[in-house]
Write an enzyme that holds these catalytic residues in place. Structure first.
Site, mmCIF file in Angstrom:
data_model
loop_
_atom_site.group_PDB
_atom_site.id
_atom_site.type_symbol
_atom_site.label_atom_id
_atom_site.label_comp_id
_atom_site.label_asym_id
_atom_site.label_seq_id
_atom_site.Cartn_x
_atom_site.Cartn_y
_atom_site.Cartn_z
ATOM 1 N N LYS A 186 45.805 43.581 47.068
ATOM 2 C CA LYS A 186 44.634 44.454 47.140
ATOM 3 C C LYS A 186 44.896 45.694 47.995
ATOM 4 C CE LYS A 186 41.742 42.343 44.444
ATOM 5 N NZ LYS A 186 41.406 42.984 43.146
ATOM 6 N N TYR A 202 46.787 37.648 47.996
ATOM 7 C CA TYR A 202 45.654 38.438 47.511
ATOM 8 C C TYR A 202 45.486 39.713 48.339
ATOM 9 C CZ TYR A 202 40.799 39.110 45.851
ATOM 10 O OH TYR A 202 39.638 39.597 45.298
#
Length: 304
Positions: free
Chosen positions: A169, A165
């Site tokens: 990001k 993640y």
């Protein structure tokens, strides 16, 4: 007259949470909205439910707005292209894309299966690429358009158990920056938001201790999806001039993040050797090192 009167906005992941609030607020501000949501689970990889997006559309129409549902996946290039085509065919234009669509597959990096790494990057990073790439030429030709993409403090600061993640990001942060730089001359903007808000994605994060439990409770009560939605819609407004910036929304607190710039430098006229780097360079720079604290160690104050 709303801030988005006469504009067409595409919102991804808009069946619930931040996406839903973005779609509802955009419509309330006068936009015609393409409501996208695959209708899948938080982990992704399932068939989804086409009725998920329709529920948000029904809410918008009930309030007197205009909207259409889309159930394509941002992880597919063809899906992103379909969304843009649907906006143009249905409403005759497209002016802004707000894209919080995402999934989570948390796990310690040394135990992370390849498929969990791939799935998260496919939806978040490739999804952001797909949706921006599908719209960028339309925006440049019209010399009007903007993207509101979503990053996370898991990438900007760090969070244990979210290597996939965080990588995705941080990739979005780089993507948004270049889109902003390249698009500035054509009146094309791109900004990103790191949201603090209680959503079904956040609800999947395990609560393992009292500190985590208190943090979760604060998020439920003080940091809500509509607060992020209000900021996203402001970024999408034609009167907004922000471009290439990184923001966070933490309850009623709005945050502008710094972006990587040199902190310290050291030079040596006769050059460096591994030995002198160890004995002189590192000791000179270590006062500027960033610690390994997670988000909670940076945002130590209570949300407003």
């Amino acid at each position: 007259m709303g801030l988005l009167e006469g504009k067409v906005v595409l919102v991804t992941g808009a069946a619930g949470g931040i996406g839903r609030e973005c779609a509802l607020i955009a419509a309330a501000q006068g936009a015609k909205v393409v409501v996208n949501d695959l209708g899948g689970s938080v982990k992704g990889g399932d068939a989804g439910d086409a009725s998920a997006a329709q529920k948000t559309v029904d809410e918008i129409k009930k309030a007197g707005g205009e909207a259409v549902a889309n159930s394509d996946s941002v992880s597919m290039k063809s899906g992103a292209e379909n969304m843009i085509a649907q906006a143009l065919d249905t409403f005759g234009g497209l002016h802004s894309i707000i894209s919080p669509a995402g999934i989570l597959r948390d796990g310690m990096f040394h135990k992370m299966p390849d498929e969990d790494w791939d799935a998260v990057l496919e939806v978040h990073l490739k999804g952001s690429y797909n949706i921006t790439r599908a719209a960028i030429n339309h925006f440049r030709e019209k010399e009007e358009g903007n993207f509101v993409l979503f990053t996370s403090t898991s990438g900007l600061i760090g969070n244990i158990g979210q290597a996939n993640y965080a990588a995705a990001k941080m990739g979005i942060a780089g993507l948004s920056r270049i889109i902003a730089m390249e698009g500035a001359a054509k009146n094309v903007r791109s900004n990103i938001i790191a949201p603090f808000a209680w959503t079904r994605m956040i609800a999947t994060i395990p609560v393992k201790d009292e500190t985590s439990a208190k943090r979760v409770e604060r998020m439920k009560n003080a940091m809500r999806a509509e607060q992020v939605g209000n900021f996203a819609v402001a970024l999408a407004a034609p009167s907004c001039t922000a471009n290439g910036q990184i923001f966070a929304v933490r309850g009623n607190e709005l945050v502008l993040f710094s972006q990587p710039r040199p902190v310290k430098s050291v030079a040596r006229i006769d050059g460096w050797t591994p030995e002198t780097i160890l004995s002189h360079a590192f000791p000179a720079m270590e006062g500027g090192y960033t610690d390994l604290g997670a988000t909670g160690a940076v945002f130590t104050w209570e949300p407003v």
